[in-house]
Enzyme design. Sequence first.
Site, PDB file in Angstrom:
ATOM      1  N   ALA A  27      42.231  16.317  21.750  1.00 54.01           N
ATOM      2  CA  ALA A  27      42.932  17.288  20.907  1.00 54.01           C
ATOM      3  C   ALA A  27      43.928  18.114  21.691  1.00 54.01           C
ATOM      4  CB  ALA A  27      41.900  18.210  20.249  1.00 54.01           C
ATOM      5  N   ALA A  28      44.358  17.611  22.853  1.00 53.13           N
ATOM      6  CA  ALA A  28      45.191  18.440  23.734  1.00 53.13           C
ATOM      7  C   ALA A  28      46.674  18.120  23.656  1.00 53.13           C
ATOM      8  CB  ALA A  28      44.703  18.294  25.172  1.00 53.13           C
ATOM      9  N   GLY A  29      47.038  17.154  22.818  1.00 50.00           N
ATOM     10  CA  GLY A  29      48.438  16.700  22.801  1.00 50.00           C
ATOM     11  C   GLY A  29      49.401  17.821  22.438  1.00 50.00           C
ATOM     12  N   ARG A  33      56.288  16.269  17.619  1.00 49.46           N
ATOM     13  CA  ARG A  33      56.934  15.821  16.379  1.00 49.46           C
ATOM     14  C   ARG A  33      56.610  16.709  15.183  1.00 49.46           C
ATOM     15  NH1 ARG A  33      54.859   9.737  17.595  1.00 49.46           N
ATOM     16  NH2 ARG A  33      53.345  10.985  18.763  1.00 49.46           N
ATOM     17  N   GLY A  95      49.036  12.078  28.746  1.00 51.13           N
ATOM     18  CA  GLY A  95      48.667  10.891  27.973  1.00 51.13           C
ATOM     19  C   GLY A  95      47.194  10.851  27.595  1.00 51.13           C
ATOM     20  N   GLY A 156      50.204   1.549  18.070  1.00 50.81           N
ATOM     21  CA  GLY A 156      50.017   0.499  19.059  1.00 50.81           C
ATOM     22  C   GLY A 156      49.585  -0.771  18.338  1.00 50.81           C
ATOM     23  N   ASN A 241      51.487  12.626  13.089  1.00 51.86           N
ATOM     24  CA  ASN A 241      52.371  13.048  14.168  1.00 51.86           C
ATOM     25  C   ASN A 241      53.456  13.996  13.686  1.00 51.86           C
ATOM     26  OD1 ASN A 241      50.999  11.323  15.991  1.00 51.86           O
ATOM     27  ND2 ASN A 241      52.139   9.586  15.142  1.00 51.86           N
ATOM     28  N   ALA A 436      41.965  59.225 -25.733  1.00 51.19           N
ATOM     29  CA  ALA A 436      43.179  58.554 -25.273  1.00 51.19           C
ATOM     30  C   ALA A 436      44.057  59.537 -24.515  1.00 51.19           C
ATOM     31  CB  ALA A 436      43.932  57.974 -26.467  1.00 51.19           C
TER      32      ALA A 436
END
Length: 482
Positions: A27-29, A33, A95, A156, A241, A436
């Site tokens: 989860a570190a990316g 984008r 990566g 990929g 992404n 009222a």
Amino acid sequence: MRANASAGPSEPSSSEPLGSVTVVVLAAGRGVRMNSRIPKVLHPVAGRPMLLWSMAAARALDPQRTLVVTNPAQDGVQAALNGEGQTVAQREQLGTGHALAQVSADHRTSGPVVVLYADAPLLRPQTLRTLLAEHRASGAAVTLLTAKLDNPAGYGRIVRGRNGAFRDIVEEKDASDEQRQINEVNSGVYVFNGRVLWPALQKLENKNRAGEYYLTDIVRLVKGKIQTVAVQDGDEIMGINDRRQLAQAERVMRQRILDALMAGGVTITDPNSTFIDADVQIGQDSVIHPFTTITGQSVVGEDCVIGPMSQLRDSTIGDGCRIERSHLEKTRVASNVTIGPFSRLRPGTDLADGVHVGTHTEIKNSRIGPGSAVPHFSYLGDAVVGANVNIGAGSITANWDGFQKNVTEISDRAYISCDTIFVAPVRVGSDATTAADTVVTKDVPAGSLAIGRPEMKIVEGYTARRRAKHQALPKNPGVPKP
Ligand code: UD1
Ligand code: CA
């Protein structure tokens, strides 16, 4: 439960119980984008941060430990995890292979290591369980989840030999034109035999177009059998992404949520215009009409009719309620309550059984007792209203004195006539009445009448004198020209 499920997270690998599962969520990316200031994995899908969908999938494996590789420079990720899993820092984003290599020696266990990417929220827990079961049954060194997609762009590709046997994973950036025609893709979900994984990971290189350490290259380095399992529903492996893909995932997830609700006995008149978050619960035979959003931790009981055009956020609704064209936030509603159209219930509103809230009513931080009604354009803030009270049209609490909020108490069976203003703090006793247009500035004893308006005067013959002066009947100003 496994026998030694209690073994601590820092247990050395040699004493790992055989076959205990480690899940590693990447989860570190950078999420470049997404073009966002918010970490990609925190963008919500159906109301839940993407990362938490991965965590939920991981939980389905009942793992010995779950490690989450995070970038310490990204704010909020740790908080979103809320104590679940153990974070592993990846300080430089070099990566997916480099991310997994951040797992320290004491976590490098020999049992199955399941790797998930935190940008794939649509993966079903059942698919993950099947993948792990296949891995265990085949005794493969690596088991990859793949999918055949109509549009494989960006993923990929799975390269196979003539006999169909697995050969390689080639990233799109590095693929030949011929390889780009392949429509079977890598999902980013893997099960590794720990004994094979960790030594192979050391050998990864970054000699590719992106200059990154690709986890996918590990298939060239591991010793042993590589097995693939194809998922039927290609949506499950969708990686997010950019914001277009985020919206696509949102649509798929929302449809799943609506399908599950409908299977559970809820009528959704128009699924295309109904938005319900993942953690919402709705009871049997409730009907949700179009243009309605029910979000956060909301709960709706049985036999309710919600919508059209209603928004419920973090609210709890009992059985048999009717809510039309209204906004509710952090509001509790008991049973057989009617609300709307056009009302706004703000945090801290608590409506008892049988309450009726009508049109253009705003209520905040107030308790309204059973059977009471606030039928027309009123504001109640910081009020405690008893049972069977009627609040006449146009009545409001003046709860803010410029410095602090003050409480208005209105006891059982009080009858509040139109246009009463309560200058808080003030109390109205049970069975009391306000006339009222009364401005209530002091406590009203039980059973009494509060009347506080200027005496009315009659001016005889006024109309005729006025018309004579203008020598005409009064005219309407007319429709304004655009
Ligand atoms: C990756 C796969 C690709 C696959 C696709 C499926 C690689 C090299 N490629 O591509 O084969 O088809 O996912 O969606 O793995 N991350 C880190 N640290 C990093 C880089 C990434 O933790 O240094 C995390 C990201 O937060 C993300 C995940 O790893 O959750 C995947 O990274 P991403 O850059 O999105 O990979 P893709 O290019 O989509
Ligand atoms: Ca991705």
